[in-house]
Design a protein around this motif. Sequence first.
Motif, PDB file in Angstrom:
ATOM      1  N   THR A 239       0.696  -1.184  -0.037  1.00 35.57           N
ATOM      2  CA  THR A 239       0.107  -0.079   0.077  1.00 35.57           C
ATOM      3  C   THR A 239       0.839   1.193  -0.296  1.00 35.57           C
ATOM      4  O   THR A 239       0.716   2.234  -0.725  1.00 35.57           O
TER       5      THR A 239
ATOM      6  N   HIS B  96      -0.241  -8.764  -7.712  1.00 34.63           N
ATOM      7  CA  HIS B  96      -0.352  -9.981  -8.131  1.00 34.63           C
ATOM      8  C   HIS B  96       0.438 -10.622  -9.002  1.00 34.63           C
ATOM      9  O   HIS B  96       0.531 -11.862  -9.375  1.00 34.63           O
TER      10      HIS B  96
ATOM     11  N   SER C 144       3.232  -6.339  -3.861  1.00 34.14           N
ATOM     12  CA  SER C 144       2.918  -6.184  -2.441  1.00 34.14           C
ATOM     13  C   SER C 144       3.957  -7.741  -2.259  1.00 34.14           C
ATOM     14  O   SER C 144       3.665  -8.644  -2.693  1.00 34.14           O
TER      15      SER C 144
ATOM     16  N   LYS D  21       0.903 -13.204  -0.072  1.00 29.00           N
ATOM     17  CA  LYS D  21       1.155 -13.255  -1.577  1.00 29.00           C
ATOM     18  C   LYS D  21       2.076 -14.419  -1.923  1.00 29.00           C
ATOM     19  O   LYS D  21       2.971 -14.945  -0.963  1.00 29.00           O
TER      20      LYS D  21
HETATM   21  C1  LIG Z   1      -2.089  -7.293  -1.244  1.00 31.58           C
HETATM   22  C2  LIG Z   1      -2.608  -5.846  -2.433  1.00 31.58           C
HETATM   23  C3  LIG Z   1      -2.180  -4.573  -2.285  1.00 31.58           C
HETATM   24  C4  LIG Z   1      -1.568  -4.211  -0.976  1.00 31.58           C
HETATM   25  O1  LIG Z   1      -0.408  -4.771  -0.342  1.00 31.58           O
HETATM   26  P1  LIG Z   1      -0.106  -4.887   1.059  1.00 31.58           P
HETATM   27  O2  LIG Z   1       1.286  -5.377   1.153  1.00 31.58           O
HETATM   28  O3  LIG Z   1      -0.840  -5.556   2.095  1.00 31.58           O
HETATM   29  O4  LIG Z   1      -0.342  -3.284   1.625  1.00 31.58           O
HETATM   30  C5  LIG Z   1      -2.652  -3.862  -3.224  1.00 31.58           C
HETATM   31  N1  LIG Z   1      -3.161  -4.067  -4.116  1.00 31.58           N
HETATM   32  C6  LIG Z   1      -3.631  -5.200  -4.488  1.00 31.58           C
HETATM   33  C7  LIG Z   1      -4.147  -5.714  -5.618  1.00 31.58           C
HETATM   34  C8  LIG Z   1      -3.105  -6.366  -3.441  1.00 31.58           C
HETATM   35  O5  LIG Z   1      -3.586  -7.670  -3.679  1.00 31.58           O
END
Ligand SMILES: *Cc1c(COP(=O)(O)O)cnc(C)c1O
Length: 373
Positions: free
Chosen positions: A58, A155, A176, A181
């Motif tokens: 984020t 992703h 992320s 993930k």
């Molecule tokens: C997981 C995710 C985020 C956020 O990532 P974090 O590391 O949890 O802050 C942003 N965009 C998408 C599409 C995600 O799946």
Amino acid sequence: MINVTKTYLPSKEKFKNYVDEIYSTGWLTNNGPLKQRLEAKLKEYLGVKNIILVSNGTSALQVAYKLLDLSGEVITTPFSFVATTSSQVWGGLTPVFADIDKDTLCIDPKKIEEKITEKTTAIVPVHVFGNACEVEEIEKIAKKHNLKVIYDAAHAFDVKYNDEKLLNYGDVSTLSFHCTKLFHTIEGGALIFNDDDLYEKAKKLINFGIAGPDNIEYLGINCKMNEFQAAMGLCVLDEIDIIENGREKVYNYYVEAFKENDSITLQKINENIKSNYAYFPVVFESEEMLLQVREALNSEQVSPRRYFYPSLDTLCYLKNKQYMPISNDISKRVLCLPMYDSLTKKELDKISNIILETISLYDVDDEVAFARG
Ligand SMILES: *Cc1c(COP(=O)(O)O)cnc(C)c1O
């Protein structure tokens, strides 16, 4: 319990060796040696020119918006994890949605141009479930209207596109590394870009805007990756082949299990990519069917997740009310099945049997209801 995902944990011994290193140097964060090592390894593994590691995905998005000096409106997808939209609102930007393609689940490039106004400064698409957006089309539109492109590539770790790296498209791509993930650093994320000047600026933005001991050059923030996160990343990257190969097998199993079933639609994958098998979304005929399948799975200790639900155009804090029919429809009918490297054949048989059985019973119920008028 079979969850939608299971965090990959390397051996404790391996992690402990890095922790010993951290204790011997006493260097816990602020561009530490393990973070530098992970950055160099990821740069090579992902085949990208510039990469900056940050504390989560984020903050990677938040920094990307500041890095490119975005203001006003950004055109984005309503079908994503909430962070795509919330990071924009948090950054004082107005998300303007363009609806998705019902088959690829990514933003529909044909719907972008009609949303552009004089306030638009960027397009923020998402490579949903690791499927590549139509990057050439998006690039064309951005060039024509002088807009920046930031890909939320959370992703898309290691997805190849025409033998290229998908992460190299756009002005910036963000990743992320959250532990749900494919590749993770407990919490973590990254910014990726080709432009060297942006790289130099981003290094400062993530560290309070500090340019030198007595020099603050930009309005910055703190989202540095620490050494314990980097240690986990080094362990996981070392075993990434196990993760990717295991997931590919699971992915192929599911495709075989569901390809003949008319009640289930699979995501249409961009034919130019080599997937990373990050997710396995299935779209059911109806929300009712999805709910019945979920209940049947839950009662057998299997926990799929409604990624993504609800559609982001319904978020309560958006001031500009918009309604995206395709994204709303898909959101109600899509379920992500358990997907991780160590799922066994037995577990997969169990999951697919429950799903197929519930669907077949659902059909019978329908017929009965129809017969009874
Ligand atoms: C997981 C995710 C985020 C956020 O990532 P974090 O590391 O949890 O802050 C942003 N965009 C998408 C599409 C995600 O799946």
